[in-house]
Design a protein around this motif. Structure first.
Motif, PDB file in Angstrom:
ATOM      1  N   SER A   1      24.811  41.196  32.891  1.00 12.16           N
ATOM      2  CA  SER A   1      24.897  42.633  32.668  1.00 12.16           C
ATOM      3  C   SER A   1      23.538  43.092  32.155  1.00 12.16           C
ATOM      4  CB  SER A   1      26.011  42.955  31.673  1.00 12.16           C
ATOM      5  OG  SER A   1      26.249  44.350  31.669  1.00 12.16           O
ATOM      6  N   SER A   2      23.318  44.406  32.138  1.00 11.80           N
ATOM      7  CA  SER A   2      21.961  44.871  31.815  1.00 11.80           C
ATOM      8  C   SER A   2      21.972  46.117  30.953  1.00 11.80           C
ATOM      9  CB  SER A   2      21.207  45.146  33.114  1.00 11.80           C
ATOM     10  OG  SER A   2      21.866  46.150  33.846  1.00 11.80           O
TER      11      SER A   2
ATOM     12  N   LEU B   1      32.208  38.554  30.355  1.00  8.08           N
ATOM     13  CA  LEU B   1      33.429  38.986  31.050  1.00  8.08           C
ATOM     14  C   LEU B   1      33.355  38.733  32.551  1.00  8.08           C
ATOM     15  CD1 LEU B   1      33.853  42.500  29.379  1.00  8.08           C
ATOM     16  CD2 LEU B   1      35.242  40.471  28.918  1.00  8.08           C
ATOM     17  N   ILE B   2      32.156  38.507  33.026  1.00 14.74           N
ATOM     18  CA  ILE B   2      31.946  38.367  34.465  1.00 14.74           C
ATOM     19  C   ILE B   2      31.982  36.895  34.851  1.00 14.74           C
ATOM     20  CG2 ILE B   2      30.290  38.799  36.342  1.00 14.74           C
ATOM     21  CD1 ILE B   2      31.415  41.359  35.125  1.00 14.74           C
TER      22      ILE B   2
ATOM     23  N   ASN C   1      31.297  35.087  37.973  1.00 19.03           N
ATOM     24  CA  ASN C   1      30.781  34.858  39.326  1.00 19.03           C
ATOM     25  C   ASN C   1      30.287  33.420  39.418  1.00 19.03           C
ATOM     26  OD1 ASN C   1      31.273  37.520  40.074  1.00 19.03           O
ATOM     27  ND2 ASN C   1      29.284  38.205  39.317  1.00 19.03           N
ATOM     28  N   PRO C   2      30.163  32.883  40.632  1.00 22.67           N
ATOM     29  CA  PRO C   2      29.666  31.504  40.746  1.00 22.67           C
ATOM     30  C   PRO C   2      28.295  31.351  40.080  1.00 22.67           C
ATOM     31  CG  PRO C   2      30.514  32.287  42.844  1.00 22.67           C
ATOM     32  CD  PRO C   2      30.516  33.461  41.938  1.00 22.67           C
TER      33      PRO C   2
ATOM     34  N   TYR D   1      27.401  37.033  52.346  1.00 18.62           N
ATOM     35  CA  TYR D   1      28.272  36.488  51.301  1.00 18.62           C
ATOM     36  C   TYR D   1      29.481  37.398  51.037  1.00 18.62           C
ATOM     37  CZ  TYR D   1      29.895  34.550  46.909  1.00 18.62           C
ATOM     38  OH  TYR D   1      30.685  33.997  45.935  1.00 18.62           O
ATOM     39  N   ASN D   2      29.256  38.703  51.077  1.00 19.31           N
ATOM     40  CA  ASN D   2      30.344  39.643  50.774  1.00 19.31           C
ATOM     41  C   ASN D   2      31.184  40.014  51.996  1.00 19.31           C
ATOM     42  OD1 ASN D   2      30.218  40.244  47.885  1.00 19.31           O
ATOM     43  ND2 ASN D   2      28.156  40.977  48.340  1.00 19.31           N
ATOM     44  N   HIS D   3      30.983  39.292  53.111  1.00 25.33           N
ATOM     45  CA  HIS D   3      31.721  39.550  54.356  1.00 25.33           C
ATOM     46  C   HIS D   3      31.453  40.936  54.912  1.00 25.33           C
ATOM     47  CE1 HIS D   3      33.901  35.824  54.148  1.00 25.33           C
ATOM     48  NE2 HIS D   3      34.464  36.128  52.995  1.00 25.33           N
ATOM     49  N   HIS D   4      30.344  41.549  54.524  1.00 25.38           N
ATOM     50  CA  HIS D   4      30.006  42.848  55.086  1.00 25.38           C
ATOM     51  C   HIS D   4      29.341  42.697  56.445  1.00 25.38           C
ATOM     52  CE1 HIS D   4      29.732  44.718  50.808  1.00 25.38           C
ATOM     53  NE2 HIS D   4      30.958  44.737  51.278  1.00 25.38           N
TER      54      HIS D   4
ATOM     55  N   ARG E   1      19.929  34.910  43.987  1.00 29.77           N
ATOM     56  CA  ARG E   1      21.344  34.659  43.712  1.00 29.77           C
ATOM     57  C   ARG E   1      22.142  34.419  44.987  1.00 29.77           C
ATOM     58  NH1 ARG E   1      25.037  39.628  41.666  1.00 29.77           N
ATOM     59  NH2 ARG E   1      27.014  38.570  41.353  1.00 29.77           N
ATOM     60  N   PHE E   2      22.031  35.336  45.962  1.00 29.69           N
ATOM     61  CA  PHE E   2      22.877  35.209  47.147  1.00 29.69           C
ATOM     62  C   PHE E   2      22.412  34.065  48.045  1.00 29.69           C
ATOM     63  CE2 PHE E   2      23.978  39.490  45.747  1.00 29.69           C
ATOM     64  CZ  PHE E   2      25.365  39.362  45.721  1.00 29.69           C
TER      65      PHE E   2
ATOM     66  N   TYR F   1      24.122  31.147  46.571  1.00 28.10           N
ATOM     67  CA  TYR F   1      25.566  31.188  46.865  1.00 28.10           C
ATOM     68  C   TYR F   1      25.868  30.641  48.259  1.00 28.10           C
ATOM     69  CZ  TYR F   1      26.772  34.144  42.809  1.00 28.10           C
ATOM     70  OH  TYR F   1      27.006  34.639  41.559  1.00 28.10           O
TER      71      TYR F   1
END
Lengths: 467, 424
Positions: free
Chosen positions: B62-63, B88-89, B91-92, B249-252, B313-314, B317
């Motif tokens: 977070s930032s 709270l996050i 993610n891998p 990665y996000n299937h977009h 990051r991606f 992933y």
């Protein structure tokens, strides 16, 4: 919510700066901006809590001198006043090599007014953890509804805005908030993959959280139908637009053309049409930060002018445009409270706020029933203005074929409305009595200067070129 | 920056961090109908702190922004709150870029000038390009930007780059016989070439005159259409966006490595490479927002998707080598000789509202603001027409020019010829 403590702490500095610069310049103002934006989202693969793209904090000093406006954007105005004033004086210059002359600035009005404005919200009553839990829970509920979902995303975006405006005779402050909730899915069916989303936009988090689940069935049904959609056969058709497309047409086809800085620059054909018919007599159109409560609402604009409620088209006749301070000055009209900046780092221009066609008297069912063959054109994707030449490009996500006065199951996607603005607006023959204003949009001027706006209206029946 | 680092280092918790400091100084001129209306200076600095918390197999981040008003006590409070949010996050997990230092100055000749003098020279050139009696520049904006970007992370990465960019927005207008039309022009560059700029503006002014003289077009059949570098940039950036690690990665994304973008190619084979810099290109840079050195990446070769590109990051992933977020798309030149572009009948696009593509619906199209219609014997400007067609057909038959051009963040063929489009 309350007014920014930071801006409050700089109120006296702003006043001192105005007083000092006023010794040199005819007109001086200082605008302070503090926007706290945050985004919380969850999709099937990732979760996110981050600062939002609208986040900013800074000041812009504006003066009139040497026949031009000078502006200086900076992060803070606290410190040695003498040093700051010297720095500002030094920055206000243009090269002697410049072969173009100053435009000449007329006297700027600076009517006395001291006032504070606040629109209450509930942003501080929700933690990021609560919003993240909400997003994850709704995402999981949506995912449980179909195996066709490749990815589901739920997001909440909040903006908390404070602005301080100080000139010699005015001292205004305002604080307000806006919340966008969004559901979007990637859906695979019939060997096709489609993406579709919808949202809710309100001044409070509570309202968005309550309403957002209501868009889910529509999103899933639309995604399913989009996998059956065929390419549009180009041609001219009778159409009915949904509220989203009415808003897009209103905004792109006509709204940009009545931004009155475009009148000053001879960039808008609308300038020649004030007092003339530009649309069918059943069309009425408005813009104004005070016209409704939506994403483009505020109490005063970025030049210290109180928010307006401008009747742009009345019974098909163009009444007036919308202006920032300098275009109003140049045209000799009253500013309408539409002087907006992308941020404290950018120039103010005449910009739309909440732009919409007012409701009429017809029922959507009757509008569809009146068409032998045509299309119900839905959900805006994007659009491009051409105010000088009144060409249209408005892209809809899909259109549903109407046959013998009934909606069919034949969907088409994507759909581009193109043509000539007055032809389209004058062809409007029915306007529905319902009205929805959608506050999730961003609007650029040309290809830059993005501000948050809303647009919308009723459904309208018209004749248009689709492709 | 040092104060922020000290507070991050001394905060008693287990976390990683990154600081992005971006200082942007600009000098801007705004003209209305040939007169100077506004002069703007900006000097702003953003400091964004991102905090990463690893818990088990997961990582969250977070930032927050640090402003001049942020006190040291507030800084500690913000660090603490952001650690909680990051936790709270889930993610891998992935690793932040390793220690690396460097200072980079992106090549430019702007440093030879005072910003006000540079802006004046540019403005004089833009207005000086108008030599036609019926044309004018009703609005012109000139921006000179100096951007200094610094990235620091808890692994010891510390990099800085300085980039200069210029932007000219001009509205060429033609007025004759009581009728007036305009076009839109935006030029971005980081190397001063006044001759080329003047030529570009003069061309646009001529095109504005052509739009004034343009008529609507009715054609039958589906003659070939010539696209220029702006439309090619818009069209092929859609593919670059689709082949980014985050989209995959996000299937977009519609495409993935190994997929054929051209299913039955009969024209030129597509070749797309993402790059960090190109001479004169305002998008050029040495590293991305994570401080990752940018590595040239081939995305499409022979019409087949052969690679993806994207962030630290991606990339991790997907188990791919992170290339950094590459800013420039280069498209391989084609084989079409000039003669192929000038044998009619054909529609030569000059300006569109924007080319629309929809991978899902296999669609490409848009509204044309100005084109030249070549019927084989005569040439005339046309307006008020739209084109639409199947994207897959366009890709299978597209032919590119050998000659290349730089446009925005695109370097590649100056023209392409496509077929099978509806013109309506």
């Amino acid at each position: 919510m309350s007014f920014s403590e930071f801006l409050q702490s700089r109120r006296a500095d702003a006043r001192a700066l105005v007083t000092e610069l006023k010794k040199t310049y005819d007109y001086v103002s200082v605008l302070g901006v503090d926007v706290k934006a945050r985004t919380v989202s969850a999709n099937n693969r990732l979760t996110n809590i981050a600062s939002g793209m609208d986040t900013e904090c800074g000041f812009v000093v504006k003066v009139a001198g040497d026949g031009v406006f000078y502006e200086y954007s900076l992060d803070d105005i606290r410190g040695d006043l003498g040093v700051l004033v010297d720095e500002i004086h030094r920055s206000f210059r243009f090269s002697k090599a410049l072969q173009l002359k100053p435009i000449g600035i007329h006297d700027l009005s600076d009517e006395p007014l001291v006032k504070s404005f606040c629109r209450e919200s509930d942003l501080d009553r929700y933690s990021e953890e609560q919003l993240l839990d909400y997003c994850k829970e709704l995402r999981d509920r949506i995912n449980a509804k179909s195996e066709n979902l490749l990815n589901t995303s739920v997001g909440i975006y909040t903006m908390e805005t404070s602005k301080l405006f100080v000139s010699e005779n005015r001292e205004l402050d305002q604080s307000y908030a806006w919340v966008n909730g969004m559901v979007s899915v990637i859906w695979r069916e019939n060997d096709q993959t489609v993406q579709f989303g919808s949202g809710e936009n309100e001044p409070t988090i509570a309202a968005v959280l309550e309403k957002l689940p209501g868009v889910v069935e529509e999103v899933l049904h639309t995604a399913h139908m989009l996998t059956t959609a065929k390419p549009m056969v180009p041609g001219e058709y009778d159409i009915v637009t949904d509220t989203h497309m009415t808003g897009l047409i209103c905004h792109e086809a006509f709204g940009h053309g009545v931004e009155m800085d475009m009148f000053v620059k001879d960039r808008a054909l609308a300038k020649e049409y004030v007092g003339k018919y530009v649309a069918s007599p059943i069309v009425n159109m408005k813009d104004g930060a005070a016209s409704c409560v939506s994403a483009g609402s505020y109490f005063f604009d970025d030049e210290g002018v109180l928010a307006g409620d401008t009747q742009i088209i009345k019974d098909g006749i163009l009444v007036t445009g919308i202006s920032d301070l300098s275009s109003a000055l140049e045209l000799g009209t009253a500013p309408t409270g539409n002087g907006r900046r992308e941020s404290s780092r950018r120039k103010a221009y005449a910009r739309m706020t909440n732009t919409f066609i007012e409701p009429g008297k017809d029922r959507l069912e009757d509008m569809i029933a009146s068409i032998d063959h045509g299309y119900y054109v839905c959900e805006c994707d994007n659009g491009m203005e051409d105010p000088k030449n009144w060409a249209i490009q408005c892209v809809a996500k899909y259109a549903i074929e109407i046959k013998d006065g009934k909606l069919t199951d034949n969907w088409f996607s994507p759909v581009i409305i193109s043509g000539y603005v007055p032809d389209l607006l004058k062809s409007i023959s029915m306007v529905s009595s319902d009205c929805k204003i959608v506050g999730a949009g961003m609007c650029g001027k040309g290809y830059k200067e993005w501000v948050r706006v809303s647009d919308g209206g009723p459904c309208v029946k018209a004749r248009a070129k689709l492709g | 920056m040092n104060t922020i680092i000290e507070h991050l280092k001394s905060y008693n918790a287990d976390f990683e961090y990154k600081i992005n400091r971006t200082r942007k100084e600009s000098y801007e001129l705004f003209f209305v109908k040939g007169s100077l209306e506004t002069v703007r200076n900006t000097d702003n600095c953003d400091r964004e702190v991102t905090i990463y918390v690893t818990h088990g197999a997961y990582k969250g981040h977070s930032s927050f922004f640090v402003y001049p008003s942020t006190t040291e006590a507030e800084l500690d409070r913000l660090i603490g709150q952001t650690i909680e949010k990051a936790a709270l996050i889930s993610n891998p997990d992935y690793a932040l870029p390793a220690a690396q230092t460097g200072e980079y100055a992106i090549e430019t000749n702007f440093t030879d000038y005072d910003a006000a003098d540079l802006a004046a020279e540019i403005a004089n050139t833009v207005f000086g390009a108008n030599t036609l009696a019926v044309t004018s520049l009703n609005a012109v904006e000139v921006f000179i930007n100096r951007i200094t970007e610094t990235v620091v992370n808890s692994n010891g990465l510390h990099k800085q780059q300085q980039r200069w960019t210029a932007m000219v927005e001009a509205i060429p207008t033609a007025t004759e016989g009581g009728e007036s039309v305009e076009l839109y022009e935006q030029v971005n560059f980081n190397a001063l070439d006044l001759e080329s700029l003047g030529r570009e503006i003069a061309d646009k002014l001529s095109q504005a005159k052509a739009r004034h003289d343009a008529k609507r077009l009715t054609v039958t059949g589906a003659p070939k259409v010539i696209l220029n570098s702006q439309e090619l940039m818009e069209l092929f950036w859609n593919f670059a966006d689709d082949l980014s690690y985050s989209a995959v990665y996000n299937h977009h994304s519609v495409y993935k490595k190994g997929d054929a973008l051209q299913t039955a190619p009969e024209g030129d084979r597509l070749g797309i490479t993402m790059a960090a810099s190109y001479p004169g290109c305002a998008g050029s840079r040495a590293f991305d927002a994570d401080g990752l050195a940018l590595t040239r990446q081939r995305l499409v070769d022979g019409g087949i998707a052969v690679g993806c590109y994207g962030s630290n990051r991606f990339g991790q992933y997907l188990g791919e080598e992170p290339t950094g977020v590459l800013p420039i798309l280069t498209l391989d030149p084609g084989t079409a000789e000039e003669a192929e572009f000038v044998t009619g009948p054909y529609l030569e696009v000059v300006s569109m509202s924007g080319i629309q593509t929809d991978f899902y619906a296999d669609y490409v199209g848009g509204e044309i603001r100005l084109a030249y219609w070549h019927d084989g014997e005569t040439v005339r400007p046309v307006t008020g027409v739209s084109i639409s067609g199947k994207l897959s057909d366009v890709l299978n038959h597209i032919r590119f020019s050998k000659e290349c051009a730089l446009f925005g963040n695109y370097y590649g063929p100056k023209k392409a010829v496509i077929e099978g489009m509806n013109i309506f």
